[in-house]
Design a protein around this motif. Structure first.
Motif, PDB file in Angstrom:
ATOM      1  N   ALA A   1     -11.099   0.262  -6.804  1.00  0.00           N
ATOM      2  CA  ALA A   1     -11.202  -0.053  -5.382  1.00  0.00           C
ATOM      3  C   ALA A   1     -12.574  -0.622  -5.031  1.00  0.00           C
ATOM      4  CB  ALA A   1     -10.920   1.191  -4.544  1.00  0.00           C
TER       5      ALA A   1
ATOM      6  N   ILE B   1     -12.983  -4.293  -3.382  1.00  0.00           N
ATOM      7  CA  ILE B   1     -13.681  -4.623  -2.138  1.00  0.00           C
ATOM      8  C   ILE B   1     -14.668  -5.761  -2.374  1.00  0.00           C
ATOM      9  CG2 ILE B   1     -15.326  -3.758  -0.425  1.00  0.00           C
ATOM     10  CD1 ILE B   1     -13.967  -1.002  -0.774  1.00  0.00           C
TER      11      ILE B   1
ATOM     12  N   LEU C   1       1.041   4.069  -2.889  1.00  0.00           N
ATOM     13  CA  LEU C   1       0.626   5.439  -2.567  1.00  0.00           C
ATOM     14  C   LEU C   1       1.726   6.422  -2.971  1.00  0.00           C
ATOM     15  CD1 LEU C   1      -1.159   6.639   0.642  1.00  0.00           C
ATOM     16  CD2 LEU C   1       0.836   7.871  -0.195  1.00  0.00           C
TER      17      LEU C   1
ATOM     18  N   ILE D   1      -5.545   5.733  -5.306  1.00  0.00           N
ATOM     19  CA  ILE D   1      -6.552   6.766  -5.035  1.00  0.00           C
ATOM     20  C   ILE D   1      -5.961   7.866  -4.160  1.00  0.00           C
ATOM     21  CG2 ILE D   1      -8.724   7.256  -3.839  1.00  0.00           C
ATOM     22  CD1 ILE D   1      -9.587   4.396  -4.554  1.00  0.00           C
ATOM     23  N   ALA D   2      -5.337   7.436  -3.051  1.00  0.00           N
ATOM     24  CA  ALA D   2      -4.838   8.415  -2.092  1.00  0.00           C
ATOM     25  C   ALA D   2      -3.636   9.178  -2.635  1.00  0.00           C
ATOM     26  CB  ALA D   2      -4.467   7.707  -0.785  1.00  0.00           C
TER      27      ALA D   2
ATOM     28  N   VAL E   1     -10.616   4.709  -7.992  1.00  0.00           N
ATOM     29  CA  VAL E   1     -11.872   4.655  -7.243  1.00  0.00           C
ATOM     30  C   VAL E   1     -12.744   3.511  -7.771  1.00  0.00           C
ATOM     31  CG1 VAL E   1     -14.025   5.869  -6.747  1.00  0.00           C
ATOM     32  CG2 VAL E   1     -11.850   7.093  -6.624  1.00  0.00           C
TER      33      VAL E   1
ATOM     34  N   MET F   1      -6.517  -4.309  -3.872  1.00  0.00           N
ATOM     35  CA  MET F   1      -7.092  -3.230  -3.062  1.00  0.00           C
ATOM     36  C   MET F   1      -6.001  -2.317  -2.517  1.00  0.00           C
ATOM     37  SD  MET F   1     -10.105  -4.972  -0.807  1.00  0.00           S
ATOM     38  CE  MET F   1     -10.059  -3.546   0.281  1.00  0.00           C
TER      39      MET F   1
ATOM     40  N   GLN G   1      -4.860  -0.219  -5.432  1.00  0.00           N
ATOM     41  CA  GLN G   1      -5.836   0.781  -5.846  1.00  0.00           C
ATOM     42  C   GLN G   1      -6.077   1.831  -4.773  1.00  0.00           C
ATOM     43  OE1 GLN G   1      -6.547   0.947  -8.799  1.00  0.00           O
ATOM     44  NE2 GLN G   1      -6.109  -1.101  -9.595  1.00  0.00           N
ATOM     45  N   SER G   2      -6.068   1.418  -3.506  1.00  0.00           N
ATOM     46  CA  SER G   2      -6.226   2.396  -2.422  1.00  0.00           C
ATOM     47  C   SER G   2      -5.072   3.390  -2.445  1.00  0.00           C
ATOM     48  CB  SER G   2      -6.280   1.684  -1.066  1.00  0.00           C
ATOM     49  OG  SER G   2      -7.372   0.806  -0.990  1.00  0.00           O
TER      50      SER G   2
ATOM     51  N   PHE H   1       0.826  -1.207   0.000  1.00  0.00           N
ATOM     52  CA  PHE H   1       0.000   0.000   0.000  1.00  0.00           C
ATOM     53  C   PHE H   1       0.864   1.263   0.000  1.00  0.00           C
ATOM     54  CE2 PHE H   1      -1.908   3.341   2.705  1.00  0.00           C
ATOM     55  CZ  PHE H   1      -2.919   3.738   1.855  1.00  0.00           C
TER      56      PHE H   1
END
Length: 417
Positions: free
Chosen positions: A276, A280, A25, A163-164, A273, A156, A159-160, A21
């Protein structure tokens, strides 16, 4: 001791997830800022036209791909020959050094096109080793029954972070262009340490005794001799190679939709988005049947959404199409990753992951170059439209060239029915 029913119940997997993650990011945020700075430098400091500056975005993609093309055989052998967590940590540390260099250069006003292109090449070099080493860790720390769910959760994490990263990068860039680079360097340091806290993952004894050249050849022969794996890997290569609109998002942000760096961050985040949301859903209830035809359909949807985005001049519609193509790409990536992992023995996962990473890298980096050249010839909107329609055509062709994909019902080979 009770068997885990969720990958997050495994301590090593939690460390792996955090490392993945934070890495994504940081990387996704840096890509947004680097692309915008390169395009802005080309336009303002070097006096380039929109077409010329768009071409420079393609050059950035190309210099990231060159080390990937040259070093992929080496990275696969390294991942199968040494402790994968250590190789991953070293590679992430290279990205950390790149982030520190960009932070200092931006802060001091030293940024130039040659420097950005050189650091892009360094980023490509790090990524070519991160993919095979880190990508092959999950099957070593998660039971086979939980692997599809773990792969969904891996996506996830990616993708998280995607996004962030752009959202935070755009916000910090508005305060000071160097701020996100400082943050990224810190997070990449934590990511490398998280990988090192995973239990040791020694390579198979046979791999340590086999000559590296023979290992590289065995990996290529394995993929080439398996039409199913070959089809899965090359489908992504050619579809995303054509339909890669990401490289031209700075053009859309600055000169088509007129939304600036903040809008660029939002557009870069929009596909994540959509991805993600699907990630999920897939982590809660993984796909079990009709996996092959689902992958083909998702790639076709990816191309169609790209084509609509190409001609849109409405910002809301553009964001919606980016979210749709992100969701479609998530389904395709989840199915492809799970199929490749399930159809590959552990002692060859590093080499097969390297070949798969080369295909993904080629589709992304060479796709950026193709987009830059096409934008030079057809304009940004014409280039993206051509790519989206081309991805749909590739999907139809692959459905007939590789019937094994179309007929795949479940992830595990012996469970196809």
């Amino acid at each position: 001791m009770m068997e885990p029913t969720n990958p997050l119940q495994i301590a090593d997997y939690r460390r792996f997830w955090i490392a993945r993650f934070l890495s994504w990011l940081s990387g996704s945020g840096m890509v947004v800022i680097i692309g915008y700075q390169l395009y802005d430098l080309a336009r303002q400091s070097y006096g380039m036209t929109i077409a010329q500056a768009s071409f420079m975005l393609g050059v950035l993609g190309f210099v990231q791909f060159v080390p990937m093309f040259l070093l992929t055989p080496v990275s696969g052998v390294v991942a199968d020959r040494f402790d994968r967590r250590k190789i991953g940590a070293i590679s992430v540390s290279v990205d950390m050094a790149m982030a520190l260099t960009l932070a200092i250069a931006t802060w001091q006003g030293w940024l130039s096109l040659p420097l950005v292109l050189f650091l892009g090449m360094a980023h490509g070099t790090a990524r070519v080793f991160v993919g095979p080493s880190v990508g092959a860790i999950a099957p070593m720390i998660v039971p086979p029954a939980l692997l599809p769910r773990a792969i969904a959760m891996n996506s996830m994490a990616m993708q998280s972070g995607t996004i962030a990263g752009p959202a935070v990068a755009g916000l910090l860039f508005g305060w000071h262009p160097s701020l996100f680079y400082w943050m990224a360097a810190t997070l990449l340091c934590v990511s490398a340490l998280a990988l090192l806290t995973i239990r040791p993952l020694p390579a198979h004894a046979a791999n340590r005794e086999t000559h590296p050249m023979r290992m590289a050849w065995e990996g290529l022969s394995f993929v080439r001799g398996n039409p199913f794996l070959l089809g899965c890997i090359t489908l992504d290569l050619f579809a995303v190679l054509l339909a890669g609109a990401t490289a031209l998002l700075p053009v859309y942000a600055r000169d088509i939709l007129h939304v600036g760096p903040t809008g660029l961050g939002e557009m870069r985040a929009a596909p994540a988005v959509g991805a993600a949301v699907l990630g999920i859903l897939l982590s809660i209830k993984p796909l079990e049947r009709r996996v092959g035809i689902t992958m083909l359909g998702s790639v076709a949807l990816f191309g169609a959404a790209t084509a609509v985005f190409a001609v849109s001049t409405n910002y809301a519609l553009s964001l919606a199409m980016l979210a749709v193509l992100g969701a479609a790409d998530m389904i395709s990536m989840f199915v492809r990753s799970t199929l490749v992992q399930m159809h590959t023995p552990d002692e060859m996962r590093g080499r097969v992951s390297a070949i798969s990473g080369l295909a993904i890298g080629a589709s992304n980096e060479l796709g950026e170059m193709e987009s830059g050249i096409a934008a030079w010839l057809l304009g940004a909107q014409g280039a993206v439209l051509f790519g989206g329609l081309g991805a749909v055509a590739v999907t139809l062709i692959w459905a007939f060239l590789f019937p094994q994909i179309r007929k795949a019902n479940r992830f595990t080979p012996q469970e196809d029915d």
